[in-house]
Design an enzyme around this catalytic site. Structure first.
Site, mmCIF file in Angstrom:
data_model
loop_
_atom_site.group_PDB
_atom_site.id
_atom_site.type_symbol
_atom_site.label_atom_id
_atom_site.label_comp_id
_atom_site.label_asym_id
_atom_site.label_seq_id
_atom_site.Cartn_x
_atom_site.Cartn_y
_atom_site.Cartn_z
ATOM 1 N N TYR A 1 27.703 51.009 49.491
ATOM 2 C CA TYR A 1 27.877 50.835 48.051
ATOM 3 C C TYR A 1 27.032 49.677 47.562
ATOM 4 O O TYR A 1 26.694 48.765 48.320
ATOM 5 C CB TYR A 1 29.348 50.665 47.647
ATOM 6 N N TRP B 1 27.652 55.614 48.034
ATOM 7 C CA TRP B 1 27.086 56.716 48.812
ATOM 8 C C TRP B 1 27.948 56.801 50.077
ATOM 9 O O TRP B 1 27.670 56.127 51.071
ATOM 10 C CB TRP B 1 25.633 56.433 49.191
ATOM 11 N N ARG C 1 43.117 55.198 44.617
ATOM 12 C CA ARG C 1 41.744 55.260 44.092
ATOM 13 C C ARG C 1 41.472 56.686 43.628
ATOM 14 O O ARG C 1 40.911 57.500 44.363
ATOM 15 C CB ARG C 1 40.727 54.875 45.167
ATOM 16 N N GLY D 1 49.635 41.204 40.840
ATOM 17 C CA GLY D 1 48.702 40.242 40.239
ATOM 18 C C GLY D 1 49.304 38.846 40.215
ATOM 19 O O GLY D 1 49.790 38.349 41.241
ATOM 20 N N ALA D 2 49.288 38.219 39.038
ATOM 21 C CA ALA D 2 49.810 36.854 38.907
ATOM 22 C C ALA D 2 51.342 36.823 38.795
ATOM 23 O O ALA D 2 51.956 35.751 38.781
ATOM 24 C CB ALA D 2 49.186 36.188 37.682
ATOM 25 N N ALA E 1 39.427 42.279 47.061
ATOM 26 C CA ALA E 1 40.109 41.987 48.339
ATOM 27 C C ALA E 1 41.325 41.075 48.194
ATOM 28 O O ALA E 1 41.831 40.584 49.207
ATOM 29 C CB ALA E 1 39.147 41.421 49.386
ATOM 30 N N GLY F 1 44.374 42.028 47.413
ATOM 31 C CA GLY F 1 45.447 42.729 48.115
ATOM 32 C C GLY F 1 45.178 42.848 49.614
ATOM 33 O O GLY F 1 46.099 42.769 50.430
ATOM 34 N N ASP F 2 43.906 43.018 49.982
ATOM 35 C CA ASP F 2 43.567 43.161 51.410
ATOM 36 C C ASP F 2 43.880 41.872 52.171
ATOM 37 O O ASP F 2 44.413 41.905 53.291
ATOM 38 C CB ASP F 2 42.080 43.489 51.596
HETATM 39 P P1 AMP Z 1 47.194 42.617 43.275
HETATM 40 O O1 AMP Z 1 46.957 43.592 44.376
HETATM 41 O O2 AMP Z 1 46.130 42.621 42.217
HETATM 42 O O3 AMP Z 1 48.552 42.740 42.688
HETATM 43 O O4 AMP Z 1 47.060 41.159 43.901
HETATM 44 C C1 AMP Z 1 47.434 40.832 45.212
HETATM 45 C C2 AMP Z 1 47.800 39.379 45.276
HETATM 46 O O5 AMP Z 1 46.660 38.573 44.898
HETATM 47 C C3 AMP Z 1 48.910 38.958 44.325
HETATM 48 O O6 AMP Z 1 50.193 39.188 44.863
HETATM 49 C C4 AMP Z 1 48.629 37.468 44.190
HETATM 50 O O7 AMP Z 1 49.128 36.771 45.321
HETATM 51 C C5 AMP Z 1 47.106 37.412 44.207
HETATM 52 N N1 AMP Z 1 46.582 37.461 42.834
HETATM 53 C C6 AMP Z 1 45.969 38.506 42.234
HETATM 54 N N2 AMP Z 1 45.634 38.195 40.958
HETATM 55 C C7 AMP Z 1 46.059 36.926 40.753
HETATM 56 C C8 AMP Z 1 46.018 36.018 39.639
HETATM 57 N N3 AMP Z 1 45.497 36.364 38.460
HETATM 58 N N4 AMP Z 1 46.564 34.780 39.791
HETATM 59 C C9 AMP Z 1 47.110 34.415 40.966
HETATM 60 N N5 AMP Z 1 47.163 35.205 42.053
HETATM 61 C C10 AMP Z 1 46.650 36.447 41.948
#
Ligand code: AMP
Length: 312
Positions: free
Chosen positions: A95, A109, A174, A234-235, A262, A264-265
């Site tokens: 990619y 690809w 995805r 996320g946050a 990455a 989440g990874d």
């Molecule tokens: P997600 O898969 O986007 O929900 O994010 C995975 C992890 O990344 C979250 O549980 C947070 O620990 C961290 N994370 C993602 N986005 C944020 C953000 N805006 N502020 C702080 N930590 C974040």
């Protein structure tokens, strides 16, 4: 270095696709070659931060120079590649990242990548799984396989689970990798049905399963037979369910978010390593948040994080 050391014998196998990545370099029109992919990224963070844990990657590559380069990266990253399949007439997926006004977009690809053949040899798959105590895969791993190969993989994972291995799954939804939404949601719930641990991200789950809140996401995966669910958001606080225990773990606020690739990874890496170390789940989640918090403040999938800030 994180304090709850996994036992030296704890062996994790990640199954999926690692791709070649072309990312814009400083000079216009020039690109830097790297390697990344969701399950590989998780393996990379485990190998880097928990070297006492043995982490192996299962995929398929070709026999060409770039396939060899990928194998070299596995070695240099401390990731075992002894079980990687070789498919002579194929090569690795690619990619390219484009930057326009600070926004990244991706071109892929990967339709004919060697990794799509990863489950074509059930014996090789069973051997790789047999060497691990915990097996990790994702919705992307399922998406790149044709229906027969997907069934082969799910059957192998179900058998491994019945034998007492821990199976961990990130649904990583995805839609553009699937022919339609129903095929994706059906396959993801089949993935959950062979798993002990699910590590979904609420935003994706709400979009494609219509979950009202992270508790609904956890309930749905528990109904599929998963015993432990960790819902990233996320946050927002991370919701977990483990047996009868449940709760929310707050996410530390960050001064800036540069690139969420990455997040989440890397989060999953801390959770999986924590299982090897028998770390209480809320503690692993807090650590996972500190790791992901560093990753989103750097650019790209593989960010050289500071271990001291993961376990202060
Ligand atoms: P997600 O898969 O986007 O929900 O994010 C995975 C992890 O990344 C979250 O549980 C947070 O620990 C961290 N994370 C993602 N986005 C944020 C953000 N805006 N502020 C702080 N930590 C974040």
């Amino acid at each position: 270095m994180p304090s709850s050391e996994p036992s030296p014998t704890f062996r994790i196998l990640a199954i999926g696709e690692c791709m070649a990545e072309l990312a814009p370099a400083e000079a216009p029109g020039e690109y830097r070659l790297g390697f990344a992919g969701d399950t590989f990224n998780t393996a990379w963070y485990i190998a880097r931060l928990w070297p006492e844990t043995s982490v192996s990657y299962f995929t398929a590559i070709g026999t060409d120079a770039i396939s060899q380069q990928m194998r070299d990266v596995f070695s240099a990253s401390g990731i075992d590649h002894g079980h990687v399949r070789v498919v002579p007439d194929r090569t690795v997926g690619l990619y390219l990242i484009s930057l326009a006004n600070g926004e990244r977009s991706f071109s892929y690809w990967r339709g004919q990548s060697a990794a799509r053949q990863l489950a074509a040899d059930p014996d090789a798959l069973a051997k790789a799984i047999g060497d691990a105590e915990l097996v990790y895969f994702s919705g992307i791993t399922l998406a790149i396989l044709d229906p027969a190969s997907r069934k082969t993989l799910l059957t192998a994972l179900g058998t491994a689970r019945a034998m007492g291995k821990v199976i961990a799954f990130d649904p990583n939804l995805r839609p553009r990798l699937w022919s339609d939404q129903t095929e994706m949601t059906d396959a993801v719930m089949q993935g959950a049905a062979v798993s002990d641990i699910a590590l979904p991200s609420f935003e994706d789950e709400a979009s494609w399963f219509g979950d009202a809140d992270p508790v609904a996401t956890a309930d749905r995966y528990r109904s599929a037979g998963v015993t432990t669910v960790v819902v990233k958001n996320g946050a927002e606080p991370v919701h977990y369910r483990q047996g009868a225990a449940r709760g929310f773990v707050p996410v530390p606020a960050l001064p800036s978010v540069v690139d969420t690739t990455a997040a989440g990874d890397s989060f999953n890496a801390a959770i999986l390593a924590g299982i090897g170390g028998n770390t209480p789940l809320p503690e692993s989640i807090a650590r996972a948040c500190r790791l992901a918090g560093q990753v989103v403040q750097g650019r790209g999938a593989l960010v050289p994080v500071d271990p001291a800030r993961i376990d202060p």
